[in-house]
Scaffold this motif. Structure first.
Motif, mmCIF file in Angstrom:
data_model
loop_
_atom_site.group_PDB
_atom_site.id
_atom_site.type_symbol
_atom_site.label_atom_id
_atom_site.label_comp_id
_atom_site.label_asym_id
_atom_site.label_seq_id
_atom_site.Cartn_x
_atom_site.Cartn_y
_atom_site.Cartn_z
ATOM 1 N N LEU A 113 0.834 -1.213 0.000
ATOM 2 C CA LEU A 113 0.000 0.000 0.000
ATOM 3 C C LEU A 113 0.862 1.253 0.000
ATOM 4 C CD1 LEU A 113 -2.815 -0.924 2.577
ATOM 5 C CD2 LEU A 113 -3.127 -0.503 0.134
ATOM 6 N N SER A 114 1.923 1.240 0.813
ATOM 7 C CA SER A 114 2.821 2.395 0.904
ATOM 8 C C SER A 114 3.533 2.652 -0.425
ATOM 9 C CB SER A 114 3.863 2.172 2.010
ATOM 10 O OG SER A 114 3.228 1.958 3.249
ATOM 11 N N VAL A 115 3.962 1.566 -1.074
ATOM 12 C CA VAL A 115 4.624 1.696 -2.380
ATOM 13 C C VAL A 115 3.656 2.269 -3.410
ATOM 14 C CG1 VAL A 115 5.625 0.387 -4.309
ATOM 15 C CG2 VAL A 115 6.361 -0.078 -1.969
ATOM 16 N N LEU A 116 2.384 1.824 -3.369
ATOM 17 C CA LEU A 116 1.370 2.356 -4.292
ATOM 18 C C LEU A 116 1.133 3.835 -4.050
ATOM 19 C CD1 LEU A 116 -1.289 -0.522 -4.396
ATOM 20 C CD2 LEU A 116 0.123 0.276 -6.288
ATOM 21 N N PHE A 117 1.066 4.243 -2.767
ATOM 22 C CA PHE A 117 0.891 5.662 -2.435
ATOM 23 C C PHE A 117 2.067 6.479 -2.978
ATOM 24 C CE2 PHE A 117 -1.638 4.398 1.613
ATOM 25 C CZ PHE A 117 -2.808 4.346 0.871
ATOM 26 N N GLY A 118 3.271 5.957 -2.768
ATOM 27 C CA GLY A 118 4.464 6.650 -3.225
ATOM 28 C C GLY A 118 4.536 6.717 -4.740
ATOM 29 N N TYR A 119 4.195 5.596 -5.395
ATOM 30 C CA TYR A 119 4.251 5.543 -6.856
ATOM 31 C C TYR A 119 3.232 6.492 -7.481
ATOM 32 C CZ TYR A 119 4.543 3.591 -11.559
ATOM 33 O OH TYR A 119 4.710 3.428 -12.918
ATOM 34 N N ALA A 120 2.107 6.700 -6.789
ATOM 35 C CA ALA A 120 1.065 7.613 -7.291
ATOM 36 C C ALA A 120 1.581 9.046 -7.420
ATOM 37 C CB ALA A 120 -0.148 7.580 -6.368
ATOM 38 N N THR A 121 2.573 9.389 -6.610
ATOM 39 C CA THR A 121 3.120 10.756 -6.659
ATOM 40 C C THR A 121 4.067 10.969 -7.844
ATOM 41 O OG1 THR A 121 5.024 10.207 -5.254
ATOM 42 C CG2 THR A 121 3.020 10.934 -4.143
ATOM 43 N N THR A 122 4.367 9.881 -8.596
ATOM 44 C CA THR A 122 5.279 10.026 -9.741
ATOM 45 C C THR A 122 4.646 10.795 -10.901
ATOM 46 O OG1 THR A 122 4.630 7.819 -10.545
ATOM 47 C CG2 THR A 122 6.633 7.963 -9.198
ATOM 48 N N VAL A 123 3.337 11.092 -10.794
ATOM 49 C CA VAL A 123 2.705 11.963 -11.804
ATOM 50 C C VAL A 123 3.268 13.382 -11.703
ATOM 51 C CG1 VAL A 123 0.577 10.612 -11.969
ATOM 52 C CG2 VAL A 123 0.727 12.432 -10.267
ATOM 53 N N ILE A 124 3.771 13.732 -10.519
ATOM 54 C CA ILE A 124 4.430 15.028 -10.315
ATOM 55 C C ILE A 124 5.829 14.916 -10.928
ATOM 56 C CG2 ILE A 124 5.203 16.697 -8.558
ATOM 57 C CD1 ILE A 124 3.150 15.278 -6.658
ATOM 58 N N PRO A 125 6.345 15.982 -11.561
ATOM 59 C CA PRO A 125 7.698 15.923 -12.127
ATOM 60 C C PRO A 125 8.726 15.429 -11.116
ATOM 61 C CG PRO A 125 6.623 17.954 -12.783
ATOM 62 C CD PRO A 125 5.691 17.267 -11.823
#
Length: 257
Positions: A76-88
């Motif tokens: 879950l934590s990795v998914l939350f973190g990966y979701a922020t990769t939409v930001i430059p």
């Protein structure tokens, strides 16, 4: 023929370079995740939960419940973190670096202020929490007891078979660990790492780190819990976090890891 060979060669080189970069990114993320989890989890609340429960109940059941909770939390934590990769990447890279620096400074301050026998209060708190859950479990057994007797021996065998895998102890280990881990420093750092590193490397490294810490807690129990100096682990953790923040000064955000 020369033109054809000159066209093919660069493609081969690019694919090799991209493969090497991917492998290096995975390894870097794996090492970062496993080291951060170990310094965050040793002597932490989830460590004490596994240690104390393993002294009272079946170790394999406790380990399975705790690891399921920690594995789920890591994903879950990795998914939350990966979701922020939409930001430059340049923004997430330096924001995560700043967070590592803040975590590191806080851990160093906490560690330097701690007394050598710090952690006993948390150990006692976890013991009280598990004792409370035990009393609830005993009350539930007393309430369900007559029903089990009336149902006869025919239903006892399948019930035991199910309880071996999904027992109240398994559920207790899972829920206590999951709730203790939610919002914990290791969860936040896993999110931060996944935002800047290879997510697969972070997921595998984080899970292995949790396996090592929880395995130690389950096998060693109270002895390891009492031997570990929470103060020393916290100071080392602060240094590790600051080292990751400091490394950002020498690594470009676009370097691939």
């Amino acid at each position: 023929l020369q033109k054809g060979s000159s066209l093919v060669a660069p493609v081969h080189i690019v694919s090799e370079e991209s493969g090497d970069k991917t492998n290096l990114g995975f390894i870097h993320a794996f090492v970062a995740a496993i080291s951060v989890i170990i310094v965050s989890e040793l002597g932490d609340k989830t460590f004490f939960i596994a240690a104390i429960m393993a002294m009272r109940y079946n170790r394999l059941t406790v380990l399975a419940g705790a690891m399921l909770a920690l594995g789920l939390m890591t994903c879950l934590s990795v998914l939350f973190g990966y979701a922020t990769t939409v930001i430059p990447r340049v923004y997430t890279y330096y924001v995560s670096t700043a967070l590592f620096a803040i975590f590191g400074i806080r851990m160093l301050r906490e560690g330097l202020k701690m007394s050598p026998d710090e952690g006993q209060e948390e150990l006692e708190e976890v013991q009280a929490e598990i004792k409370k859950k035990d009393e609830e479990l005993q009350r539930t057994k007393l309430l369900n007891g007559p029903g089990d007797v009336e149902s006869g021996p025919g239903t006892t065998i399948p019930q035991k078979k199910w309880l071996h895998f999904i027992s109240p102890i398994f559920v207790q280990a899972f829920t206590l660990t999951f709730l203790a881990e939610w919002g914990d420093r290791s969860q936040l750092t896993t999110i931060v790492l996944a935002a800047r590193e290879d997510p697969y490397g972070v997921a595998v490294g984080g899970t292995v780190g949790h396996c090592l810490c929880t395995g130690l807690a389950v096998i060693g129990g109270r002895m390891i819990a009492q031997k570990i100096s929470v103060r020393t682990v916290t100071i080392i953790g602060g240094i590790v976090f600051l080292a990751f923040a400091f490394s950002a000064l020498f690594i470009s955000p676009d370097s691939g890891f």
